[in-house]
Design a protein around this motif. Sequence first.
Motif, PDB file in Angstrom:
ATOM      1  N   THR A  45       0.833  -1.206   0.000  1.00  0.00           N
ATOM      2  CA  THR A  45       0.000   0.000   0.000  1.00  0.00           C
ATOM      3  C   THR A  45       0.865   1.252   0.000  1.00  0.00           C
ATOM      4  O   THR A  45       2.073   1.207   0.294  1.00  0.00           O
ATOM      5  N   ALA A  46       0.233   2.370  -0.307  1.00  0.00           N
ATOM      6  CA  ALA A  46       0.955   3.640  -0.312  1.00  0.00           C
ATOM      7  C   ALA A  46       1.459   3.975   1.090  1.00  0.00           C
ATOM      8  O   ALA A  46       2.549   4.541   1.250  1.00  0.00           O
ATOM      9  N   THR A  47       0.693   3.625   2.113  1.00  0.00           N
ATOM     10  CA  THR A  47       1.107   3.883   3.494  1.00  0.00           C
ATOM     11  C   THR A  47       2.356   3.086   3.844  1.00  0.00           C
ATOM     12  O   THR A  47       3.293   3.600   4.470  1.00  0.00           O
ATOM     13  N   GLU A  48       2.391   1.819   3.435  1.00  0.00           N
ATOM     14  CA  GLU A  48       3.568   0.984   3.696  1.00  0.00           C
ATOM     15  C   GLU A  48       4.792   1.523   2.968  1.00  0.00           C
ATOM     16  O   GLU A  48       5.903   1.541   3.514  1.00  0.00           O
TER      17      GLU A  48
ATOM     18  N   GLY B  16      15.063   7.450   5.204  1.00  0.00           N
ATOM     19  CA  GLY B  16      15.465   8.854   5.199  1.00  0.00           C
ATOM     20  C   GLY B  16      14.774   9.719   4.175  1.00  0.00           C
ATOM     21  O   GLY B  16      15.128  10.886   4.004  1.00  0.00           O
ATOM     22  N   HIS B  17      13.772   9.186   3.473  1.00  0.00           N
ATOM     23  CA  HIS B  17      13.032   9.950   2.459  1.00  0.00           C
ATOM     24  C   HIS B  17      11.626  10.243   3.000  1.00  0.00           C
ATOM     25  O   HIS B  17      10.683   9.484   2.763  1.00  0.00           O
ATOM     26  N   VAL B  18      11.501  11.303   3.750  1.00  0.00           N
ATOM     27  CA  VAL B  18      10.239  11.622   4.415  1.00  0.00           C
ATOM     28  C   VAL B  18       9.328  12.407   3.472  1.00  0.00           C
ATOM     29  O   VAL B  18       9.680  13.488   3.005  1.00  0.00           O
ATOM     30  N   ARG B  19       8.182  11.832   3.179  1.00  0.00           N
ATOM     31  CA  ARG B  19       7.163  12.481   2.345  1.00  0.00           C
ATOM     32  C   ARG B  19       5.789  12.188   2.949  1.00  0.00           C
ATOM     33  O   ARG B  19       5.600  11.155   3.607  1.00  0.00           O
ATOM     34  N   ASN B  20       4.824  13.076   2.689  1.00  0.00           N
ATOM     35  CA  ASN B  20       3.487  12.788   3.199  1.00  0.00           C
ATOM     36  C   ASN B  20       2.787  11.779   2.292  1.00  0.00           C
ATOM     37  O   ASN B  20       3.228  11.522   1.159  1.00  0.00           O
ATOM     38  N   LEU B  21       1.717  11.204   2.802  1.00  0.00           N
ATOM     39  CA  LEU B  21       1.027  10.131   2.086  1.00  0.00           C
ATOM     40  C   LEU B  21       0.495  10.606   0.741  1.00  0.00           C
ATOM     41  O   LEU B  21       0.571   9.872  -0.262  1.00  0.00           O
ATOM     42  N   ARG B  22       0.004  11.818   0.689  1.00  0.00           N
ATOM     43  CA  ARG B  22      -0.581  12.316  -0.553  1.00  0.00           C
ATOM     44  C   ARG B  22       0.484  12.403  -1.647  1.00  0.00           C
ATOM     45  O   ARG B  22       0.210  12.082  -2.820  1.00  0.00           O
ATOM     46  N   SER B  23       1.704  12.814  -1.282  1.00  0.00           N
ATOM     47  CA  SER B  23       2.788  12.907  -2.268  1.00  0.00           C
ATOM     48  C   SER B  23       3.126  11.528  -2.833  1.00  0.00           C
ATOM     49  O   SER B  23       3.342  11.380  -4.044  1.00  0.00           O
ATOM     50  N   ILE B  24       3.138  10.529  -1.961  1.00  0.00           N
ATOM     51  CA  ILE B  24       3.429   9.168  -2.405  1.00  0.00           C
ATOM     52  C   ILE B  24       2.313   8.664  -3.316  1.00  0.00           C
ATOM     53  O   ILE B  24       2.576   8.025  -4.347  1.00  0.00           O
ATOM     54  N   GLN B  25       1.081   8.959  -2.974  1.00  0.00           N
ATOM     55  CA  GLN B  25      -0.054   8.520  -3.802  1.00  0.00           C
ATOM     56  C   GLN B  25      -0.009   9.160  -5.186  1.00  0.00           C
ATOM     57  O   GLN B  25      -0.271   8.495  -6.198  1.00  0.00           O
TER      58      GLN B  25
END
Length: 318
Positions: free
Chosen positions: A28-31, A40-49
């Motif tokens: 999943t996108a959350t995983e 070390g690559h911190v992004r919010n869930l919406r960016s990953i989606q």
Amino acid sequence: MHKRSSTQESVLLAIELLKRIPRHTKITATELRDQLAAAGHVRNLRSIQRLLSTLSEDLEIECDTRNKPYGYRWKERSNGLNLPVLSEQESLLLALAQEHLRHLLPQNLFKSMEGFFSQAQSNLNPYSKAKKEREWLQKVRVVSTTQPLLPPQVDATVLEEVSNALYANKWLEIEYRNANDKVTNSKVMPLGLAQQGPRLYLACRFDGHDNERSLALHRIAKAKATPFEFERPQFDLEQYDADGRFGFGEGVKVRLTFVITKIAGRHLLESPLALDQTVIDQGEEYQICATVVDTAQLEWWLRGFGTQVRNVVRASLL
């Protein structure tokens, strides 16, 4: 230091994300967000989606929209991401590492590598060419020298917090229930993690003390890594173990002498108790003498032989 452009950052993020998309299972996108954050690559869930949506349009990535949260994987017979490609030997190494180092790697690092573990398992699937490497996993095993026991349940959140605090040299707040069911709340300095058979133990110092203690991880009910770092003191985990501290001892050495039947003691000729061990053949028995650390574990070991061991003497070396 050269600063990366936003385009470079986007490309690197896309590569890191693609490396973690499995072939046969779904993720999943959350995983993916959590794995990337651990690396070390911190992004919010919406960016990953959004990035997943873009990549799915141009690459052979399948999005299962039948249930939420949506799951992503490479389409069947797709080439996936060929950069980097794990060789059969590297896949075997990672498969063994995943099995045997699961609790001994920092948990954030372990999570960040889940994509590689998935790729390794995929490379060793029954339909791959890695027949010999796949068979090797069935040819080796770590076996117990005592009665096998199921591992006690360790809370996954506790393991993660302990591991992360140990990795980052940060104070750890814990709620601990000892063998007598007494519950205490403490702040400890995590110094080492050891696996003894099926159990995990944390070597640590309690706040305000300068001596080390061992805590069974399954008895930690709650744990929270604080944001406060400490300067790691002089501490040798190997020496701590050699002093018998995980065997419930205090590092006190004794000259141990006992008589054991040859049937029960034959293995001590092959695997001595110590480098200075001596053996006297007494016909049907051996007299064994060796310098060892006096621990509760030693006492349990001797008692396990029952009537096959007699004349046990511990001579102090002080």
